[in-house]
Design an enzyme around this catalytic site. Structure first.
Site, PDB file in Angstrom:
ATOM      1  N   LYS A  22     -19.567 -10.152 -10.080  1.00  0.00           N
ATOM      2  CA  LYS A  22     -20.213 -11.091  -9.150  1.00  0.00           C
ATOM      3  C   LYS A  22     -20.674 -10.380  -7.889  1.00  0.00           C
ATOM      4  O   LYS A  22     -21.832 -10.500  -7.480  1.00  0.00           O
ATOM      5  CB  LYS A  22     -19.215 -12.213  -8.786  1.00  0.00           C
ATOM      6  N   ASN A  23     -19.764  -9.618  -7.277  1.00  0.00           N
ATOM      7  CA  ASN A  23     -20.088  -9.070  -5.959  1.00  0.00           C
ATOM      8  C   ASN A  23     -21.095  -7.924  -6.005  1.00  0.00           C
ATOM      9  O   ASN A  23     -21.600  -7.500  -4.978  1.00  0.00           O
ATOM     10  CB  ASN A  23     -18.808  -8.667  -5.214  1.00  0.00           C
ATOM     11  N   CYS A 116     -16.473 -18.559   0.979  1.00  0.00           N
ATOM     12  CA  CYS A 116     -15.178 -19.239   0.861  1.00  0.00           C
ATOM     13  C   CYS A 116     -14.536 -19.436   2.222  1.00  0.00           C
ATOM     14  O   CYS A 116     -14.701 -18.612   3.124  1.00  0.00           O
ATOM     15  CB  CYS A 116     -14.235 -18.396  -0.004  1.00  0.00           C
ATOM     16  N   ARG A 121     -15.361 -15.229   9.354  1.00  0.00           N
ATOM     17  CA  ARG A 121     -16.084 -14.145   8.674  1.00  0.00           C
ATOM     18  C   ARG A 121     -17.334 -13.814   9.481  1.00  0.00           C
ATOM     19  O   ARG A 121     -18.456 -14.130   9.086  1.00  0.00           O
ATOM     20  CB  ARG A 121     -16.422 -14.549   7.234  1.00  0.00           C
ATOM     21  N   ASP A 304      -9.139  -9.684  -3.034  1.00  0.00           N
ATOM     22  CA  ASP A 304      -9.550 -10.714  -3.995  1.00  0.00           C
ATOM     23  C   ASP A 304      -8.549 -10.876  -5.143  1.00  0.00           C
ATOM     24  O   ASP A 304      -8.638 -11.831  -5.915  1.00  0.00           O
ATOM     25  CB  ASP A 304     -10.934 -10.372  -4.585  1.00  0.00           C
ATOM     26  N   ARG A 396     -17.811 -20.808  -9.596  1.00  0.00           N
ATOM     27  CA  ARG A 396     -18.730 -19.998  -8.777  1.00  0.00           C
ATOM     28  C   ARG A 396     -18.619 -18.517  -9.121  1.00  0.00           C
ATOM     29  O   ARG A 396     -19.562 -17.752  -8.920  1.00  0.00           O
ATOM     30  CB  ARG A 396     -18.340 -20.131  -7.294  1.00  0.00           C
TER      31      ARG A 396
HETATM   32  N1  EPU Z   1     -15.788  -8.483   9.310  1.00  0.00           N
HETATM   33  C1  EPU Z   1     -16.072  -8.582  10.656  1.00  0.00           C
HETATM   34  N2  EPU Z   1     -17.361  -8.404  11.051  1.00  0.00           N
HETATM   35  C2  EPU Z   1     -18.357  -8.153  10.173  1.00  0.00           C
HETATM   36  C3  EPU Z   1     -18.052  -8.034   8.810  1.00  0.00           C
HETATM   37  C4  EPU Z   1     -16.745  -8.209   8.411  1.00  0.00           C
HETATM   38  O1  EPU Z   1     -15.200  -8.844  11.469  1.00  0.00           O
HETATM   39  O2  EPU Z   1     -19.503  -8.020  10.607  1.00  0.00           O
HETATM   40  C5  EPU Z   1     -14.407  -8.694   8.841  1.00  0.00           C
HETATM   41  C6  EPU Z   1     -14.361  -9.994   8.035  1.00  0.00           C
HETATM   42  O3  EPU Z   1     -14.143 -11.088   8.875  1.00  0.00           O
HETATM   43  C7  EPU Z   1     -13.245  -9.750   7.089  1.00  0.00           C
HETATM   44  C8  EPU Z   1     -13.297  -8.241   6.851  1.00  0.00           C
HETATM   45  O4  EPU Z   1     -14.048  -7.692   7.926  1.00  0.00           O
HETATM   46  O5  EPU Z   1     -12.048 -10.087   7.729  1.00  0.00           O
HETATM   47  C9  EPU Z   1     -13.893  -7.817   5.534  1.00  0.00           C
HETATM   48  O6  EPU Z   1     -15.172  -8.340   5.402  1.00  0.00           O
HETATM   49  P1  EPU Z   1     -16.281  -7.706   4.455  1.00  0.00           P
HETATM   50  O7  EPU Z   1     -17.564  -7.703   5.215  1.00  0.00           O
HETATM   51  O8  EPU Z   1     -15.813  -6.439   3.859  1.00  0.00           O
HETATM   52  O9  EPU Z   1     -16.372  -8.781   3.311  1.00  0.00           O
HETATM   53  P2  EPU Z   1     -17.659  -9.494   2.760  1.00  0.00           P
HETATM   54  O10 EPU Z   1     -18.751  -8.513   2.551  1.00  0.00           O
HETATM   55  O11 EPU Z   1     -17.939 -10.713   3.531  1.00  0.00           O
HETATM   56  C10 EPU Z   1     -17.081  -9.031   0.248  1.00  0.00           C
HETATM   57  C11 EPU Z   1     -16.865  -9.895  -0.942  1.00  0.00           C
HETATM   58  C12 EPU Z   1     -15.553 -10.635  -0.804  1.00  0.00           C
HETATM   59  C13 EPU Z   1     -14.423  -9.628  -0.653  1.00  0.00           C
HETATM   60  C14 EPU Z   1     -14.713  -8.674   0.516  1.00  0.00           C
HETATM   61  C15 EPU Z   1     -13.689  -7.574   0.653  1.00  0.00           C
HETATM   62  C16 EPU Z   1     -19.135 -10.482  -1.547  1.00  0.00           C
HETATM   63  C17 EPU Z   1     -20.189 -11.514  -1.638  1.00  0.00           C
HETATM   64  N3  EPU Z   1     -17.969 -10.855  -1.040  1.00  0.00           N
HETATM   65  O12 EPU Z   1     -17.127  -9.935   1.349  1.00  0.00           O
HETATM   66  O13 EPU Z   1     -15.373 -11.341  -2.002  1.00  0.00           O
HETATM   67  O14 EPU Z   1     -13.217 -10.297  -0.396  1.00  0.00           O
HETATM   68  O15 EPU Z   1     -16.013  -8.087   0.358  1.00  0.00           O
HETATM   69  O16 EPU Z   1     -13.630  -6.824  -0.497  1.00  0.00           O
HETATM   70  O17 EPU Z   1     -19.331  -9.346  -1.969  1.00  0.00           O
HETATM   71  C18 EPU Z   1     -14.516 -13.020  -3.386  1.00  0.00           C
HETATM   72  O18 EPU Z   1     -15.170 -12.511  -4.301  1.00  0.00           O
HETATM   73  O19 EPU Z   1     -13.633 -13.887  -3.574  1.00  0.00           O
HETATM   74  C19 EPU Z   1     -14.766 -12.568  -2.018  1.00  0.00           C
HETATM   75  C20 EPU Z   1     -14.400 -13.270  -0.950  1.00  0.00           C
END
Ligand code: EPU
Length: 417
Positions: A22-23, A116, A121, A304, A396
């Protein structure tokens, strides 16, 4: 709203094939915007997050053909329109359109993305990357107007290795003038799948020393064909199920390297498995030992998988501690596990799991995607019948989860209410 009813305590035997990640897919699809020609993406999971991204592409007037698990996307003549908030709010990955549209047109208007409900975030690191590349950002009422006269290669040092910010920084800089260096970049395999696709389209992106990514801007990108890598989180979810109720349950189409941190913890917990080149065979393990876990960015233990793994910890003989370091509120599953008979206490960002406790069927809620996966595992091992409300959250992110589980012997009824 949909719900499922699971009759628990059945042994699962047979084969489950892992779908595309998915990601990964949710980033590869918006990346097609950067190409001047059609792109073919294979092994795309059939899940509602992908439907949402296709809706966005079609809204932008891209041509999309979906056949089985393949997508042919022609984004060469899209209109740079503002994506309505109700669509972009459906998923986190909608903000990959922010960077791909910015990278192509030097201008984008978009709302804050969804995702989610697992804590704050923010997208500050993505916005910082856009600014470093020369963009001006105006923010009003949850909406961002971003434009740049020129995107200019630059150094971007992320405060934390954010998956989303790393991918957005790549998309925004791939056609910038000159060289961009991303430091403290995330190392998740899905990002390397994205880099592979960009390079196959004619881009120049390489990872150095793990956490540094170097992008040399190119003038244009062309069409290509790319395969989505297998979903390591889906694989991990079924592997945990196999460790709890499997009888020669084979999980196929995995990349063992991507699940190393999970396998280490399973070994520590006394789970017996047979690892092959692209598959793993599991049997229900007796005498599970407690283990302590801290979630970290890749190659650490994936956040995750912590909620699915918590079910396994309820079956270990003794006290385990699990610390969630990535999100501030990813324990929505705990009260429902306790309702089923677990003994889990939340202490700040750590949970203390006192096992072994037998779980009993009751009514629970899938509050988010991975909490939902956790409830499915709990229901499969519980005695009696469990009703899981709001199962849409799980659909999802897990392709054909009901069919895959039924094929190996689970008893599941789906209801629309
Ligand atoms: N963060 C910040 N500022 C930012 C970006 C991130 O403070 O600008 C913080 C976030 O609040 C969070 C942490 O850094 O606490 C990690 O965030 P990250 O940006 O790495 O996560 P993401 O890109 O929003 C993706 C996956 C998530 C997965 C995370 C970590 C997608 C669409 N989502 O999220 O997947 O948990 O990386 O591996 O790729 C899931 O699949 O259930 C899911 C939530």
């Amino acid at each position: 709203m949909k719900r499922i009813i699971i009759e628990g305590n059945r042994t699962l035997n047979g084969k489950i094939k892992i779908s595309g990640a998915k990601n990964s897919a949710v980033a590869l699809i918006p990346a097609t915007i950067l190409s001047d020609e059609p792109v073919i993406i294979n092994n795309v999971p059939n899940i509602s997050d992908i439907d949402a991204l296709i809706t966005i592409l079609k809204f932008l007037n891209a041509k999309v053909i979906r056949k089985d698990n393949s997508l042919i996307i022609d984004s060469s003549k899209i209109e740079n329109k503002e994506i309505p908030e109700d669509i972009s709010k459906k998923l986190r990955a909608s903000y990959y359109f922010m960077s791909s549209i910015l990278g192509k047109y030097k201008k984008v208007n978009m709302y804050f993305p969804g995702g989610c409900n697992i804590g704050k975030r923010p997208i500050d690191q993505t916005l910082k990357a856009f600014k470093n590349l020369g963009s001006v950002i105006e923010e009003k009422d949850n909406k961002y107007n971003i434009y740049a006269e020129k995107l200019i290669g630059s150094e971007i040092i992320l405060d934390m290795p954010s998956v989303g910010a790393t991918i957005n920084a790549i998309f925004a800089s791939v056609k910038a003038d000159g060289k961009t260096i991303i430091k403290n970049a995330a190392q998740e395999p899905e990002i390397d799948n994205v880099i592979e696709m960009i390079n196959k389209m004619g881009g120049d992106v390489k990872r150095e020393n793990g956490t540094t990514i170097i992008i040399n801007g190119v003038k244009s990108l062309h069409g290509t064909t790319i395969d989505v890598i297998p979903d390591r989180i889906e694989a991990g979810t079924y592997i945990i199920i196999g460790a709890l109720i499997g009888k020669d349950l084979t999980i196929e189409n995995i990349i063992p390297k991507h699940i190393e941190s999970l396998l280490l913890k399973l070994k520590e917990a006394n789970v017996k498995y047979e690892l092959k080149k692209n598959s793993i065979v599991l049997n229900k393990s007796d005498k599970l030992k407690p283990v302590n876990i801290e979630t970290k960015g890749y190659p650490g233990f994936a956040t995750d998988l912590q909620q699915p793994f918590t079910v396994l910890l309820t079956q270990c003989d003794g006290v385990s501690y699990l610390t969630e370091n990535i999100y501030e509120n990813r324990f929505n599953n705990v009260s429902y596990l306790n309702k089923m008979g677990a003994n889990i206490e939340i202490i700040d960002k750590t949970i203390k799991i006192d096992g072994k406790t037998s779980l009993k069927g009751t009514t629970v809620v899938a509050t988010d995607l991975r909490a939902g996966a956790c409830m499915v595992i709990a229901a499969l091992i519980a005695s009696g019948t469990t009703i899981i409300e709001d199962i849409d959250h799980v659909l999802r992110g897990y392709e054909d989860i009901i069919k895959k589980l039924e094929t190996v012997g689970a008893k599941i009824i789906k209801e629309e209410i």
